[in-house]
Design an enzyme around this catalytic site. Sequence first.
Site, short mmCIF file in Angstrom:
data_model
loop_
_atom_site.label_atom_id
_atom_site.label_comp_id
_atom_site.label_asym_id
_atom_site.label_seq_id
_atom_site.Cartn_x
_atom_site.Cartn_y
_atom_site.Cartn_z
N CYS A 30 22.16 63.12 40.97
CA CYS A 30 23.32 62.48 40.32
C CYS A 30 24.22 61.74 41.30
O CYS A 30 25.06 60.94 40.88
CB CYS A 30 24.12 63.50 39.52
SG CYS A 30 23.18 64.23 38.18
N HIS A 34 31.23 60.24 38.32
CA HIS A 34 29.97 60.62 37.69
C HIS A 34 30.29 61.37 36.41
O HIS A 34 31.21 62.18 36.36
CB HIS A 34 29.17 61.51 38.66
CG HIS A 34 27.98 62.15 38.01
ND1 HIS A 34 27.07 61.42 37.26
CD2 HIS A 34 27.57 63.44 37.96
CE1 HIS A 34 26.15 62.25 36.80
NE2 HIS A 34 26.42 63.46 37.21
N ASN A 68 25.22 63.01 30.43
CA ASN A 68 25.00 62.86 31.87
C ASN A 68 23.74 62.02 32.09
O ASN A 68 22.63 62.49 31.83
CB ASN A 68 24.88 64.25 32.50
CG ASN A 68 24.69 64.19 34.01
OD1 ASN A 68 24.42 63.13 34.57
ND2 ASN A 68 24.81 65.33 34.66
#
Length: 319
Positions: A112, A246, A276
């Site tokens: 990520c 993020h 996500n």
Amino acid sequence: MRTLLEGVGAYLPERIVSNDELAARIDTSDAWIRERTGIAQRHIAGPHETATFMGAEAAKRALAAAGAKAGAVDAIIVATSTPDQGFPATAVNIQSALAVTQGFAFDISAACSGFVYALSVADGMIRAGQCRNVLVIGTEVYSRILNWQDRGTCVLFGDGAGAVFLRASGQGESRGVISTHLHADGRYGDILYIDGATGQTGKSQHLVMNGREVFRHAVAKLAAAVDEALEANNLSHADIDWLVPHQANRRIIDAMGKRLNLRPDQVVMTVERHANTSAASIPLALAEAVQDGRIKPGHLVLLEALGGGLTWGSALIRL
Ligand code: COA
């Protein structure tokens, strides 16, 4: 010399899957998912929406936003942990999809945090004079590595791609990438990982996560990373126009916004609609806020991310 961010583009799969649709298949509920994560829905890729396809679409839109032609691109750096193949790299496949035949292309694996890592590498290479016109792309199809029976993970992720077109500036430019700050600590590799890799037998190839541990590390490490970016440039919270974090969890994002003393409307939030999307989440969020006119030329933007590895980092950019 500075690295200017000249265009941003995004691609989201056509199919949207709501929390209620998941709750019809596994033991979960819209209320649980919203309350713990802020997620209401996610986009899920169809068969043709591969990491290469989505990344190339996002890249075309970033080039169009910059008024640039694919023929100008001399490097493509892709952040992904869900490539279509072991090799060629997704970046090389995207190069071919864009009909680019010059320059170089490679992938970065930092889960990520991948977009912040790729941006940092691109900035370093531009400053070193190795390339001038660079596409940095985050593209992910986590739907293909999720265990759809594991309610602790499958409700959290979605698919998509985002891209930025970067260009080397002339001398004396105050806009562009100001600094990037990268970190990793492999001691925590076992709290968030993909179980196995190409050619390994006896492995599920699924994403595995200890959510509580990841949450704990995320809050502490991201706080340190945003402080580091400000201190490195003698800036204070009041200098920041936008936080583009993020997008893993609304509670983590809210905690960072509070720590930076930002108003909620200075924090770009897409987790409710995208879930996500790993390395794609920051460029997707950036594209949305640039396209709808919230983020304007001259604004100071702080990026931060944490992901499997653990890897984490931050970046400061003046648009
Ligand atoms: N629906 C309903 N119940 C669920 C569920 C779901 N989708 N997932 C887990 N639960 C249950 C668990 O089984 C557990 O039940 P139990 O108490 O009966 O055992 C309970 O909810 C609490 O589970 P826990 O995992 O402790 O919840 P949590 O409050 O830590 O929230 C996360 C879980 C995943 C939302 C949270 O830990 C988180 O956001 N972590 C960070 C994840 C992240 O950001 N990852 C990506 C980083 S890049």
